[in-house]
Design an enzyme around this catalytic site. Structure first.
Site, mmCIF file in Angstrom:
data_model
loop_
_atom_site.group_PDB
_atom_site.id
_atom_site.type_symbol
_atom_site.label_atom_id
_atom_site.label_comp_id
_atom_site.label_asym_id
_atom_site.label_seq_id
_atom_site.Cartn_x
_atom_site.Cartn_y
_atom_site.Cartn_z
ATOM 1 C CB VAL A 87 62.059 53.927 -49.583
ATOM 2 C CG1 VAL A 87 63.493 54.415 -49.470
ATOM 3 C CG2 VAL A 87 61.586 54.039 -51.021
ATOM 4 C CG MET A 88 57.927 52.056 -51.960
ATOM 5 S SD MET A 88 57.014 51.928 -53.534
ATOM 6 C CE MET A 88 58.086 50.894 -54.510
ATOM 7 C CB CYS A 116 66.805 49.389 -55.401
ATOM 8 S SG CYS A 116 65.770 49.677 -53.959
ATOM 9 C CD GLU A 174 69.619 51.767 -55.029
ATOM 10 O OE1 GLU A 174 68.803 51.258 -54.214
ATOM 11 O OE2 GLU A 174 69.260 52.476 -55.985
ATOM 12 C CE LYS A 222 67.107 51.695 -59.031
ATOM 13 N NZ LYS A 222 67.088 52.385 -57.713
HETATM 14 C C1 ACM Z 1 65.055 52.410 -54.822
HETATM 15 O O1 ACM Z 1 64.994 51.973 -55.977
HETATM 16 N N1 ACM Z 1 66.215 52.708 -54.260
HETATM 17 C C2 ACM Z 1 63.846 52.601 -54.026
#
Ligand code: ACM
Length: 269
Positions: A178-179, A151, A44, A115
């Site tokens: 990030v999670m 993501c 991404e 997205k």
């Molecule tokens: C994300 O959607 N980049 C955490």
């Protein structure tokens, strides 16, 4: 067919440097491996990095779809090597910005997915997309259906399910995770939809002013049985390639009595 993820660390705001990192990683990979991918997935926001502080930064590292140096460099890689590429980028369209992905083919035709589910402060910078990301690519004379989600789209099982119902054989998943959940959760997305999945995550940290954010790497490729075919390290730049038969994803029977699509109780749901 052969499918790959490219995992790398973008430098925040430096589009030229990010192009050159992707080119160098891919060229080194070609020197060391004699197997070109038919489909390469890149993370991404691979042109820009992630942690924006203002709209100038967003603007300076964005491009109009199909009209910028990031697009040109990827199209060149696709043409020269006869490969398909799915890559996340910061898209500018008029006065709006989208967290998008290119679907680039060696014949010069490209699509753009935007997205759907924006994460946290992305809502400040980007508009959400409004269309499902389902596309077709040609591989060895066969039309392969490629679904794209970006993501945080993974967190909504409806995204992968809708892509599978629309015919996706492979779900390409550029990410800046990030999670700590997605790499495990992709087991369920692959299995419950009987599809291949390719999550291309980034590594490293973006630091901007007094804020920073850390990305988890560990890009993964899964098959429709939930097997992990490839898994990257949490902190290294790498390309991994596996051979898959995407047509296996068209069989939605688990056994003669259970078809995961037609068994769904849509009358009750
Ligand atoms: C994300 O959607 N980049 C955490």
């Amino acid at each position: 067919m052969f499918v790959s993820f490219l995992q790398f660390k973008p430098e925040f705001g430096n589009v030229k440097e990010n192009i050159s990192r992707i080119q160098n990683l891919f060229n080194t990979y070609l020197l060391e491996n004699n197997q070109k991918p038919d489909l390469l997935v890149i993370p991404e926001l691979a042109n820009s990095g992630y942690l924006f502080a203002n709209f100038d930064e967003l603007n300076n590292s964005s491009e109009e779809a199909g009209n910028g140096i990031f697009y040109e460099s990827l199209q060149k890689i696709a043409d020269e090597n006869f490969i398909n590429i799915v890559a996340g980028f910061n898209e500018k369209a008029g006065d709006e910005y989208y967290n998008s992905a290119y679907i680039i083919r060696p014949d010069g035709k490209f699509d753009v997915y935007r997205k759907l589910h924006l994460f946290d402060s992305e809502k400040k910078w980007f508009k959400p997309g409004d269309k499902l990301g389902i596309y077709s690519i040609d591989v060895n004379g066969e039309k392969i259906n490629v679904g794209v989600m970006i993501c945080f789209d993974w967190f909504f099982p409806e995204t992968a399910r809708s892509l599978a119902l629309a015919g996706a054989d492979i779900i390409c998943h550029p990410a800046n995770l990030v999670m700590p959940y997605c790499q495990r959760a992709m087991f369920a997305r692959a299995l419950e939809n009987q599809v291949f999945t390719i999550t291309a995550n980034r590594i490293g940290k973006d630091i901007n002013g007094d804020k920073d954010i850390f990305f988890t790497g560990e890009s993964v490729i899964l098959d429709p049985k939930g097997n992990y075919l490839a898994r990257a390290k949490t902190d290294s730049e790498e390309i991994q390639t596996v051979e898959i038969n995407p047509l296996l994803a068209r069989n939605k029977f688990l056994n003669p009595n259970n078809n995961i699509f037609t068994d769904r109780r849509v009358d009750v749901f």
